[in-house]
Design a protein around this motif. Structure first.
Motif, PDB file in Angstrom:
ATOM      1  N   HIS A 186      49.365  41.367  48.991  1.00 43.58           N
ATOM      2  CA  HIS A 186      48.018  41.502  48.706  1.00 43.58           C
ATOM      3  C   HIS A 186      48.029  41.608  47.191  1.00 43.58           C
ATOM      4  CE1 HIS A 186      48.329  43.283  52.850  1.00 43.58           C
ATOM      5  NE2 HIS A 186      46.811  43.062  52.759  1.00 43.58           N
ATOM      6  N   ARG A 187      46.834  40.763  46.782  1.00 40.66           N
ATOM      7  CA  ARG A 187      46.777  40.683  45.289  1.00 40.66           C
ATOM      8  C   ARG A 187      45.304  41.015  44.775  1.00 40.66           C
ATOM      9  NH1 ARG A 187      49.012  35.303  42.582  1.00 40.66           N
ATOM     10  NH2 ARG A 187      51.175  36.461  43.434  1.00 40.66           N
ATOM     11  N   THR A 188      45.174  42.056  43.837  1.00 43.87           N
ATOM     12  CA  THR A 188      43.881  42.048  43.537  1.00 43.87           C
ATOM     13  C   THR A 188      43.207  41.330  42.312  1.00 43.87           C
ATOM     14  OG1 THR A 188      44.135  44.382  44.140  1.00 43.87           O
ATOM     15  CG2 THR A 188      42.398  44.381  42.451  1.00 43.87           C
ATOM     16  N   VAL A 189      42.052  40.808  42.600  1.00 44.57           N
ATOM     17  CA  VAL A 189      41.545  39.775  41.560  1.00 44.57           C
ATOM     18  C   VAL A 189      39.998  40.257  41.467  1.00 44.57           C
ATOM     19  CG1 VAL A 189      40.987  37.576  40.633  1.00 44.57           C
ATOM     20  CG2 VAL A 189      43.231  38.115  41.834  1.00 44.57           C
ATOM     21  N   VAL A 190      39.672  40.699  39.984  1.00 41.21           N
ATOM     22  CA  VAL A 190      38.293  41.058  39.724  1.00 41.21           C
ATOM     23  C   VAL A 190      37.840  42.121  40.868  1.00 41.21           C
ATOM     24  CG1 VAL A 190      36.038  39.930  39.001  1.00 41.21           C
ATOM     25  CG2 VAL A 190      37.907  38.488  38.816  1.00 41.21           C
ATOM     26  N   GLY A 191      38.504  43.007  41.004  1.00 35.09           N
ATOM     27  CA  GLY A 191      38.147  44.191  41.909  1.00 35.09           C
ATOM     28  C   GLY A 191      38.310  43.970  43.437  1.00 35.09           C
ATOM     29  N   ARG A 192      38.498  42.712  43.847  1.00 38.04           N
ATOM     30  CA  ARG A 192      38.638  42.307  45.037  1.00 38.04           C
ATOM     31  C   ARG A 192      39.947  42.013  45.457  1.00 38.04           C
ATOM     32  NH1 ARG A 192      33.977  43.437  47.529  1.00 38.04           N
ATOM     33  NH2 ARG A 192      34.589  41.960  49.327  1.00 38.04           N
ATOM     34  N   VAL A 193      40.407  42.667  46.809  1.00 35.09           N
ATOM     35  CA  VAL A 193      41.894  42.475  47.281  1.00 35.09           C
ATOM     36  C   VAL A 193      41.788  41.200  48.291  1.00 35.09           C
ATOM     37  CG1 VAL A 193      43.450  43.659  48.656  1.00 35.09           C
ATOM     38  CG2 VAL A 193      41.983  44.949  47.119  1.00 35.09           C
ATOM     39  N   TYR A 194      42.894  40.388  48.100  1.00 40.49           N
ATOM     40  CA  TYR A 194      43.188  39.478  48.849  1.00 40.49           C
ATOM     41  C   TYR A 194      44.572  39.473  49.642  1.00 40.49           C
ATOM     42  CZ  TYR A 194      39.192  37.501  46.239  1.00 40.49           C
ATOM     43  OH  TYR A 194      37.908  37.111  45.817  1.00 40.49           O
ATOM     44  N   GLN A 195      44.536  38.716  50.754  1.00 37.63           N
ATOM     45  CA  GLN A 195      45.846  38.732  51.535  1.00 37.63           C
ATOM     46  C   GLN A 195      46.165  37.193  51.393  1.00 37.63           C
ATOM     47  OE1 GLN A 195      46.891  40.727  55.423  1.00 37.63           O
ATOM     48  NE2 GLN A 195      46.337  38.271  56.098  1.00 37.63           N
ATOM     49  N   ILE A 196      47.487  37.142  50.705  1.00 35.77           N
ATOM     50  CA  ILE A 196      48.067  35.649  50.510  1.00 35.77           C
ATOM     51  C   ILE A 196      49.302  35.535  51.574  1.00 35.77           C
ATOM     52  CG2 ILE A 196      48.920  34.051  48.979  1.00 35.77           C
ATOM     53  CD1 ILE A 196      47.747  35.595  46.828  1.00 35.77           C
TER      54      ILE A 196
END
Length: 727
Positions: free
Chosen positions: A227-237
């Motif tokens: 999980h990576r946070t970018v610009v206040g959003r959390v993404y599952q990679i």
């Protein structure tokens, strides 16, 4: 550390360990769930990708079967390239226009490209030498995802071309660009999809902008999820490796999903769980503290009680409301405290008894020491001071037993001295008491005490009250009695006359036949009460004599002439000389002065005025409201030129009857008129007095005088005073 603190710590640590274990177990479970979710993600991603690729491969196979024909195989087998190109151009154009394929390549058995639909120079090829060799070695349809010579990933299907001779003359390959498959994969997974090269560069993707923000740096050759946070959003990679036909990793299939909402919800749930755990720990610790305080309260009281008892304080209160072990301990301490209180009370009582006995012994010894001579008394008092000082030192040192032997020795010494002295003094004291008792019958004991203190006491001038009382009718009575009867009657009479004097704190000065002289004043009587006490004594004397006469009459031993026995009394107050007066051989304690002479003259004046008891004006003034009197006419005694105001003593205050009170009021009104020379008014007033009491001698006397003066008025210098012609 207190027991309840240790219990709280143990329970808190146990709860924390339990909670920690639950948290670890929950974390492990979450790990397992996360691994399973990751596996499911990988499987879903791989399965969906495989199905998409398989569908495209099937479509490509169908298209390749449509392109392959015996004519194409024969032309390729005989090397007729123009014919091959002519056969394929129409079908390939149709397939490209319908977007069934993106590129078609035809290679010979040496791997040389005979025909390609790709543009560019050199145009990218679908099959490399290794793939061609594999097809030639194993003439089967080959489907794979691989990079072409331009490093683009394509879904490629290669089919061998077999001529009429049965030999493989080449291979026909068709490919579709992977962007289509990624778009479908992205739509199917609800996220974005990417293919990364072995250098972590994005070869294909559905969102180039997001790919730049994520800046992929993933392990290409293994499955990976994060999980990576970018610009206040959390993404599952999620990343899975892509392999070619021979099993080589050629890249990675990456899917990216926005899981911000899910992660936030999970974080909130986790935070709530942590808060609940913390709150639970706090509540449990608070409950434990409350419960332990309540449970250990009696134990605390017991400990406090024991500490207080160790300091000697038995006033501490201990409560044992429970019936458990702690309550029984507190109850036992309470019993111990009660026993300690009992011991303290017993010890205090013994100490009080000892002190009382000690004080009593000291008082007795001091009293006995007063009977000794100066030297012996000083020695005894010195020993007593030593005992007291030693006792104080013992108490200051908190050792009440110290010095007891020395004190007993000193007490024994003092008692021995006292016994020796007392044996010698007892005889003298008995003799002195006998003398005092005998002497007291002749002189008032108070006078005796004063003379013993100072036998040569000198004269002192003080305000005193003197009383003279004489028996009326004594002369005629003495003529009819023999000497023994006369002495007996006279002794009884004098005893009766003396008792009221002593009761009213007076001093009997002397007996003169049937007359009694007494006086009142310091130091035997208070200054303000001497006159009233003398008057009350005179009233009591007359009552005693009347009762005595009645007893004699009832006895039948005497004639009726004894009924005429009464007393006359004169009382005067003024300055007198009092003291021990006489010669070296014979002395007496008496009073001297004009006041004593006036009292004697007043006793005699009763005969002329027709009264029984006369008092001087100073006596009347000092006695105040304690007596009832009647003012008489002024008199001038022999030897004096000034008139004296005199009063008849009637009764004690509040005991005068109404008849006598009216008589007194009329008499005093007539006396005032008499002094004003209102002879007629005086006559009327005195006549009213005689109407109230027909034989009132003072009223008869003044009535006769008023009548005479009315007939022959006196000179202008007349004062109304009457001069006594006898002493």
């Amino acid at each position: 550390m207190l027991l309840r603190t240790r219990v709280v710590l143990i329970v808190a640590v146990a709860f924390l360990l339990l909670t920690g274990g639950l948290i670890v177990a929950s974390w492990q479970r979450e790990r397992l769930v996360e691994d399973r979710r990751s596996e499911e993600t990988f499987q879903t991603q791989t399965l969906l990708w495989s199905k998409i690729v398989e569908r495209y491969e099937q479509d490509l196979r169908a298209q390749l079967r449509a392109l392959l024909s015996p004519a194409l195989a024969d032309a390729l087998d005989h090397g007729r390239q123009d014919e091959v190109q002519k056969i394929l151009e129409a079908d390939i154009g149709r397939l490209q226009s319908e977007r069934h394929v993106d590129q078609v390549d035809l290679v010979d058995d040496d791997g040389e490209v005979l025909l390609t639909t790709a543009s560019g120079f050199p145009p990218p090829t679908l099959l490399d030498a290794g793939t061609v060799s594999q097809i030639m070695a194993d003439p089967q349809v080959l489907a794979l995802v691989q990079q072409d010579s331009s490093r683009r990933f394509r879904i490629t299907v290669a089919q061998p071309v077999i001529g009429s001779s049965g030999q493989i003359s080449g291979a026909l390959a068709a490919a579709i660009d992977s962007d289509r498959a990624l778009a479908e994969l992205s739509e199917g997974l609800g996220g974005d999809a990417y293919i990364l090269s072995l250098r972590n560069r994005v070869a294909h993707g559905t969102n180039e902008a997001l790919a730049k923000q994520l800046a992929f740096d993933l392990p290409i050759r293994q499955r990976y999820i994060e999980h990576r946070t970018v610009v206040g959003r959390v993404y599952q990679i999620a990343s899975v490796p892509l392999v070619d036909a021979v099993g080589r990793v050629v890249g990675a299939l990456v899917t990216v999903k926005d899981v911000t909402t899910t992660v936030s919800r999970v974080d909130r749930v986790g935070l709530a769980s942590v808060l609940m755990v913390v709150l639970g720990v706090a509540l449990i610790i608070a409950f434990l503290i409350w419960y332990l305080r309540r449970s250990f309260g009696p134990l605390d009281d017991a400990i406090t009680g024991l500490n207080a008892l160790s300091r000697g304080d038995t006033s501490v209160q201990i409560f044992a409301p429970k019936n458990d072990e702690i309550g029984r301990i507190a109850a036992a301490v309470e019993v111990f405290r009660d026993h300690a209180r009992t011991i303290d009370r017993y010890r205090d009582e013994r100490e009080r008894q000892r002190r009382r006995q000690e004080r009593m012994i000291r008082r007795q010894m001091l009293a006995l020491a007063d009977t000794l001579d100066e030297e012996a008394r000083g020695e005894v008092l010195g020993d007593l001071d030593a005992i007291v000082q030693d006792r104080r030192e013992s108490e200051a040192a908190h050792d009440p037993n110290r010095g007891d032997e020395d004190q007993l020795t000193l007490l024994s010494s003092v008692l021995k001295q006292l016994c020796n002295r007392m044996l010698a003094d007892i005889a003298e004291r008995r003799k002195a008491e006998k003398i005092r008792e005998t002497f007291g019958k002749y002189i008032d004991p108070r006078v005796v005490e004063s003379l013993l203190l100072d036998p040569n006491i000198g004269g002192q001038q003080q305000v005193m009250t003197v009383s003279f009382a004489d028996m009326q009718g004594f002369t005629s009575l003495s003529e009819r009695l023999n000497p023994s009867e006369l002495v007996s009657v006279l002794n009884d009479y004098l005893t009766l006359m003396s008792r009221p004097i002593k009761d009213q704190h007076g001093i009997v000065d002397k007996y003169m036949g049937d007359a009694v002289m007494a006086f009142w004043g310091p130091p035997f009587t208070m200054d303000m009460s001497q006159a009233s006490e003398a008057c009350l004594a005179a009233l009591e004397q007359r009552e005693e004599v009347r009762a005595w006469v009645n007893r004699l009459m009832r006895s039948g031993r005497f004639t009726h002439e004894i009924e005429r026995i009464d007393i006359r009394c004169g009382i005067a107050t003024g300055e007198l000389i009092v003291g021990s007066i006489g010669s070296d051989q014979s002395r007496t304690y008496t009073v001297l002065g004009d006041t004593a002479n006036l009292a004697a003259r007043l006793e005699t004046a009763n005969k002329a005025l027709g009264t029984r008891m006369l008092i001087s004006g100073s006596t009347r003034e000092l006695a105040g409201a304690r007596i009832e009197t009647r003012e008489m006419e002024k008199i001038i005694v022999m030897g004096k030129t000034e008139a004296t105001v005199v009063y008849e003593l009637l009764a004690e205050a509040g005991k005068l009857d109404d008849h006598t009170a009216r008589l007194r009021d009329h008499f005093e009104m007539g006396l005032r008129r008499y002094y004003r020379r209102d002879w007629q008014g005086a006559v009327s007033a005195f006549e009213e007095c005689l109407a109230l009491r027909p034989h009132d001698a003072p009223s008869e006397r003044l009535l006769k005088r008023s009548l005479a003066l009315r007939a022959a008025p006196p000179p202008d210098d007349w004062t109304g005073a009457w001069t006594l012609l006898e002493k």
